[in-house]
Write an enzyme that holds these catalytic residues in place. Structure first.
Site, short mmCIF file in Angstrom:
data_model
loop_
_atom_site.label_atom_id
_atom_site.label_comp_id
_atom_site.label_asym_id
_atom_site.label_seq_id
_atom_site.Cartn_x
_atom_site.Cartn_y
_atom_site.Cartn_z
CB SER A 16 91.18 41.76 5.27
OG SER A 16 91.38 40.62 4.94
CB SER B 268 82.18 35.94 10.43
OG SER B 268 82.81 34.71 10.85
C1 REX Z 1 88.37 33.82 5.99
C2 REX Z 1 87.08 32.99 6.20
C3 REX Z 1 87.94 35.06 5.16
C4 REX Z 1 86.18 33.37 7.19
C5 REX Z 1 89.14 35.84 4.67
N1 REX Z 1 89.40 36.60 5.65
O1 REX Z 1 89.87 35.59 3.72
C6 REX Z 1 90.34 37.98 5.28
C7 REX Z 1 89.68 39.01 5.17
C8 REX Z 1 91.56 37.81 6.40
O2 REX Z 1 89.29 39.70 6.19
N2 REX Z 1 88.84 39.25 4.20
C9 REX Z 1 87.95 40.34 4.05
C10 REX Z 1 85.02 32.53 7.64
C11 REX Z 1 86.87 39.80 3.18
C12 REX Z 1 88.43 41.50 3.18
O3 REX Z 1 89.50 41.67 2.69
O4 REX Z 1 87.67 42.10 2.94
N3 REX Z 1 84.36 31.98 6.09
C13 REX Z 1 84.07 33.40 8.16
C14 REX Z 1 84.19 30.58 5.87
C15 REX Z 1 83.63 30.39 4.60
O5 REX Z 1 84.95 29.85 6.55
N4 REX Z 1 83.58 28.99 4.39
O6 REX Z 1 83.24 34.14 7.53
O7 REX Z 1 84.37 33.54 9.42
#
Ligand code: REX
Length: 396
Positions: A85, A349
């Site tokens: 992100s 992650s």
């Molecule tokens: C995706 C799942 C998490 C990851 C997500 N990522 O929405 C966006 C991002 C692109 O970077 N968000 C961060 C997976 C938090 C932000 O904005 O700070 N988790 C993992 C799962 C959980 O699958 N069931 O941890 O790799």
């Protein structure tokens, strides 16, 4: 050379290239503390971790553990990785440049530019960039089961409209503008706005507006290609079952995220980018001020437009973004004036303990020794800022 010593872990030397702290007013970077934090991440399951600090003319680089569990190649701060992100900040910058160019109005409805895309004409561009649109985050369903969810989309190529459609199949989380509710859908819509207004792919706009002007040599938008170009760290996804082995998630399209999270970069490039943004070199002062109009987004945190603020325990606030894609956690933050910037990465992650530990790199870098570092919890810990990451662990 600093050598880390944490009991019970096989530790590789920390490579640090320190210099004196630049800014006379800012506390000196606590390199020893930083090294300890990066080593803690290893004991909690990250194969490797690294950080780079750019502080005026001084650079500090620290890396430990491995970039690749197969070859056991040591992690290096020169390794590229997926920034998740932190991509959102790049996307927001492109749109705010378009505001500067009078091609876009922040308070105009998204539907003015993309007729009929959203079911509510009250949703504005500002709501989207500040996560206040109420558009449901389709990744909640996609990654409810971590490894099966990932493997189902690893090679898939979505159109942005397909991702928005997934979101719209679920009720909205709030009325337009009424609340902060983090959603990747918002930044997929932001990418669609970029493509509609410029007539170019988002890749071209990142390239022309940010990557080339700042001479970022490690930053790429390769979607839908699956490989990270050049020297890079592998990313290891932690399965939901405690005993299951890590999954090498390095190769994927990241089509599920696109302009919400598919950029590749390096610690050096992220520091250059944030310093330029906060130093006022990417947008007008007026548009940077729009990015920094804060709404509370959790304890000690606020969200602007594609930009996070975190208030540290020593009273200092830092500005940037976090990233979580399968196999990589990133913290990219800088001081208000952009003169001190930190990019910190762990190559795993879905591991709340590592995410919480990596957060402490901010204290070491921006608070110096002023902060008493608490010992990192071993094993599982609640995921910090869980409202912003896909749902808590469920069994695969
Ligand atoms: C995706 C799942 C998490 C990851 C997500 N990522 O929405 C966006 C991002 C692109 O970077 N968000 C961060 C997976 C938090 C932000 O904005 O700070 N988790 C993992 C799962 C959980 O699958 N069931 O941890 O790799």
């Amino acid at each position: 050379m600093v050598v880390g010593t944490v009991a019970g872990a096989v530790l590789l030397p920390l490579l640090a290239v320190p210099a004196h702290a630049e800014s006379p007013t800012a506390p000196a970077v606590d390199l020893t503390g930083l090294g300890g934090v990066l080593l803690s991440a290893l004991t909690q399951g990250a194969p490797g971790s690294m950080a780079r600090i750019d502080d005026g003319n001084s650079v500090y680089r620290v890396a430990t553990g491995v970039a690749d569990r197969g070859s056991e190649r040591t992690m290096s701060d020169a390794d590229r990785f997926r920034i998740g992100s932190v991509t959102k900040t790049f996307t927001a910058v492109v749109l705010l440049q378009l505001v500067d160019e009078k091609k876009l109005e922040l308070d105009a409805p998204v539907n003015r530019y993309l007729p009929g895309l959203l079911p509510d004409d009250r949703i504005t561009v500002r709501h989207v960039l500040g996560h206040r649109s109420g558009l449901y985050d389709y990744t909640n369903d996609m990654f409810a089961k971590t490894v099966p969810g990932f493997e189902a989309v690893r090679k898939q190529v979505f159109t942005p409209r397909e991702l928005v459609k997934r979101s719209l199949s679920r009720p909205r989380t709030n009325a337009p503008g009424a609340a902060y509710s983090y959603s990747n859908t918002n930044f997929v819509v932001a990418g669609m706005l970029i493509e509609k207004l410029t007539g170019n792919a988002v890749r071209t706009e990142y390239q022309n507006r940010i990557i080339e002007p700042l001479k970022l040599r490690d930053t790429f938008y390769v979607h839908p290609a699956m490989k990270i170009p050049g020297r890079h760290a592998h990313g290891y996804l932690t399965p939901d079952q405690a005993s299951a082995p890590l999954v090498d998630a390095t190769e994927q399209t990241v089509s599920w995220a696109q302009s919400a999270g598919a950029l590749i970069s390096s610690t050096r490039d992220l520091n250059t980018f944030l310093s330029a943004l906060l130093g006022g070199r990417l947008t007008s002062a007026a548009q940077l001020a729009q990015m920094e109009r804060w709404m509370p987004s959790g304890t000690g945190q606020a969200y602007g437009l594609g930009l996070r603020r975190r208030d540290l325990s020593c009273g200092v606030s830092v500005y940037g973004h976090t990233g979580a894609v399968q196999g990589f956690y990133t913290y990219a933050f800088a001081s208000k004036d952009g003169k001190r910037a930190l990019a910190a990465v762990a190559n795993t992650s879905n591991n709340g303990a590592v995410l919480n530990t990596m957060l402490r790199t901010l204290d070491s870098v921006f608070c110096g020794k002023a902060v008493k570092t608490v010992k990192a919890p071993r094993g599982k810990a609640p995921v910090e800022r869980h409202e912003d990451v896909a749902p808590a662990r469920t069994l695969d």
